[in-house]
Every structure is written in structure tokens, then in C-alpha cells.
Design an enzyme around this catalytic site. Sequence first.
Site, PDB file in Angstrom:
ATOM      1  CB  CYS A 129      -0.891  -0.054   1.224  1.00 30.59           C
ATOM      2  SG  CYS A 129      -1.609   1.502   1.621  1.00 30.59           S
ATOM      3  CD  GLU A 200      -2.554  -1.111  -3.212  1.00 28.94           C
ATOM      4  OE1 GLU A 200      -3.086  -0.290  -3.971  1.00 28.94           O
ATOM      5  OE2 GLU A 200      -2.589  -0.996  -1.972  1.00 28.94           O
TER       6      GLU A 200
END
Length: 215
Positions: A129, A200
Site C-alpha cells: 500500500c 492493488e
Amino acid sequence: MIWSKETWQQIEPVYQEIIALPFIHELKEGILPKEKFLFYIQQDALYLAEFGKVLSGIAGKLSSFEHIQAFLGFSKDTIIVEKALHETFLNESTLELKPSPTCLLYTNFMHAQLATQALPVAMASVLPCFWIYKEVGDYITEHQIPGDNPYQDWIDTYSGEEFAEAVKKAIAICDEIAETCTETQRATMTEAFVMASRMEWMFWDSAYRQEKWPV
Ligand SMILES: Cc1ncc(C[n+]2csc(CCO)c2C)c(N)n1
């Protein structure tokens, strides 16, 4: 070899797929349709609210004062960003916002990692992240054609110095923890990092498709 270096090599193909996404290309060119960006921001607000809780959960399990302070700081920053997004882009109706399948998959994955895995594995799960956003922010800045881009604030957030420092710190802490792990534990950390990196990719892809629940 340093855990983070070895692990990034594993996700290099995923990273290449991320920067090849139409969402990223159109964000960089400033031509991403507004409704796709809004979908992304709304889902991101939901994601960040959960992510902030996971970060403080990690802080609660750490033992070094410095590491606790760092993760509490990351958690606080995440909640501040989440609140700012609400104030800038979202209104009353967002109270009724529901997570998309991908958003729910990703946030549930993080919560499950924290609840059921060893601490170093939970930490490896949250690292993409930070790190992927830094790489994507830098990539967009380096390949941008100068001119007006309605998404410049977003781009600047993730390519700025302050964010770079936070990412450096998060990587360094994961490497420090990885040093104390067995080879098997390090491999499980890498697996978690790869899995989160794939999510992601999915998060941006799902925003571009404005993903709905099939039923
Ligand atoms: C799906 C998704 N993944 C990563 C980020 C980036 N990010 C969110 S919180 C945080 C840590 C400190 O603020 C970082 C880097 C995002 N916004 N949305």
C-alpha cells in the site's frame, strides 16, 4: 539479500501491469473520466477507514517504542487522509456507500492477516500500500507532460518528499523485522506482499470498470 529488495523483484511483473493500467495512464494524462475517479475516491475512503484500523492494530502488537510510534503515525495519517477525502469529494450520500467486491476483498484480507497471521506477515501485507503508491506517484510525475491535470493534487501527494520519508520508514521497519525471522517466515511475508500487490492492481482496475456486485 535484503528482504524488501528480494520481495520487490517478485512483484515487478505485477508493478509493470499496474503502470500499464488504463486508470493509471488516464490519470497521468489528466483524461480519466470524472465518474471513474469519483468511484475510486469513494471506494478508497472505505478502504482507508479499514486500513487505518489495521495499522493501529499492528502498532498494538509491536514491542519497540520506535516501531509503535511509526505505525501509530501511519494510522493517524491514513485517517486524516480519509477525513480529507470525505470533506473534499464526498457528501452526505456517502454514508450509504457500500464497498465494491474488490474493496471488500482487500480490506477483509488485511483484517484477516492481522487477526490470524504472525506480526511480520501482517506488516508485509500492508507494505505494498505504501510502496506501490510511491512508485506509481514517481512514475506519473516522471512521465507527465507539463500542463493542467485535474488530478495533480492526488499525484503530488504520492510523489512528495513527506510521503517518500514515510515509505522509507515502513520499508526499513519491515526489513528490520524480517532479519529476526526464519527463512520460512520470510517466505510467508513475501507471499503476503505479493497477494496485497495483486489487490492493488485489482483496486485500480475495479475503479476503472466501476465494479458492481453481480447479484
Ligand atoms: C487502495 C489503496 N492502496 C494504497 C493507498 C495509499 N495509502 C493509503 S494509507 C497510506 C499510508 C499512510 O497514509 C498509503 C500510502 C491508497 N490510498 N489506497
